[in-house]
Every structure is written in structure tokens, then in C-alpha cells.
Design a protein around this motif. Structure first.
Motif, PDB file in Angstrom:
ATOM      1  N   GLU A  55       4.582  55.956  92.329  1.00 58.61           N
ATOM      2  CA  GLU A  55       5.030  56.937  92.933  1.00 58.61           C
ATOM      3  C   GLU A  55       4.524  58.063  92.588  1.00 58.61           C
ATOM      4  O   GLU A  55       3.957  59.244  92.993  1.00 58.61           O
ATOM      5  N   SER A  56       4.072  58.378  91.532  1.00 57.07           N
ATOM      6  CA  SER A  56       3.147  60.173  90.557  1.00 57.07           C
ATOM      7  C   SER A  56       2.753  59.630  89.351  1.00 57.07           C
ATOM      8  O   SER A  56       2.346  58.540  88.711  1.00 57.07           O
ATOM      9  N   GLU A  57       2.538  60.710  88.643  1.00 50.49           N
ATOM     10  CA  GLU A  57       1.604  59.887  87.532  1.00 50.49           C
ATOM     11  C   GLU A  57       2.297  59.941  86.602  1.00 50.49           C
ATOM     12  O   GLU A  57       2.161  59.342  85.570  1.00 50.49           O
ATOM     13  N   GLU A  58       3.744  60.535  86.612  1.00 49.07           N
ATOM     14  CA  GLU A  58       4.503  60.265  86.199  1.00 49.07           C
ATOM     15  C   GLU A  58       5.042  58.984  85.000  1.00 49.07           C
ATOM     16  O   GLU A  58       5.977  58.708  84.381  1.00 49.07           O
TER      17      GLU A  58
END
Length: 100
Positions: A55-58
Motif C-alpha cells: 500500500e505504501s512505503e510505510e
């Protein structure tokens, strides 16, 4: 994307390990959208490529830690892999289609 190589004689056992340990570990992280493990037998060695979507880099950081390029290995990998490539590769998905 991550790449690893095993002796052909250990490839089936490594496949089982990946299915039972690594894939569930990826999937347990919030933000992991998919994980696929690709296998190619080539003579006396077998190549594995793990491709994940996040979903995201995080979300990636939650799995891999702060150094996003550093490959994550499991202790069991020492029983199978011929080498330990230090880095993974990241790409941004720019086109995608689902099966109908």
C-alpha cells in the motif's frame, strides 16, 4: 522484488518453507496487498523471485525495517540458499490489470 538461489536438490523443501513461513509473514503485515513467489529450475540450481505489492512505503518499512533496500532473511534461509544477495529492488506500479 527479491532473488535467491538454492541447489536444485533443496528447491522443493525451500518452496515448502516459503509457503509456510515467508508468505504468511509478508501477509501478516498491514498494507501488504499481494505476495507471489516465482520459481525457475535451471540445471543444478533453482532461482526464486519474490514479488510483493504494498500500500505504501510505510507498509514496506513495517516489514523490512528502515533500510528499504536491505534484504530481509530468515534464520532458516541458511539451510537452503547458496548466497545472500544484500539488496532488494523496488519499483512503482504504473500499469495494472486484474483478470476478469
Amino acid at each position: 522484488m527479491w532473488h535467491g538461489v538454492t541447489p536444485r536438490s533443496k528447491a522443493d523443501a525451500y518452496t515448502t518453507f516459503l509457503e509456510q513461513r515467508a508468505v504468511p509473514d509478508y501477509r501478516s503485515v498491514p498494507g501488504n496487498l499481494t505476495v507471489a513467489v516465482l520459481r525457475r529450475d535451471e540445471g543444478e540450481v533453482t532461482h526464486f523471485m519474490t514479488v510483493t505489492h504494498w500500500e505504501s512505503e510505510e507498509s514496506i518499512r513495517a516489514f523490512a525495517g528502515d533500510d528499504l533496500l536491505l534484504a530481509k532473511y530468515y534464520p532458516e534461509d541458511h539451510d537452503y540458499l547458496l548466497e545472500f544477495e544484500p539488496l532488494v529492488q523496488h519499483f512503482v506500479v504504473v500499469a495494472h490489470a486484474n483478470a476478469v
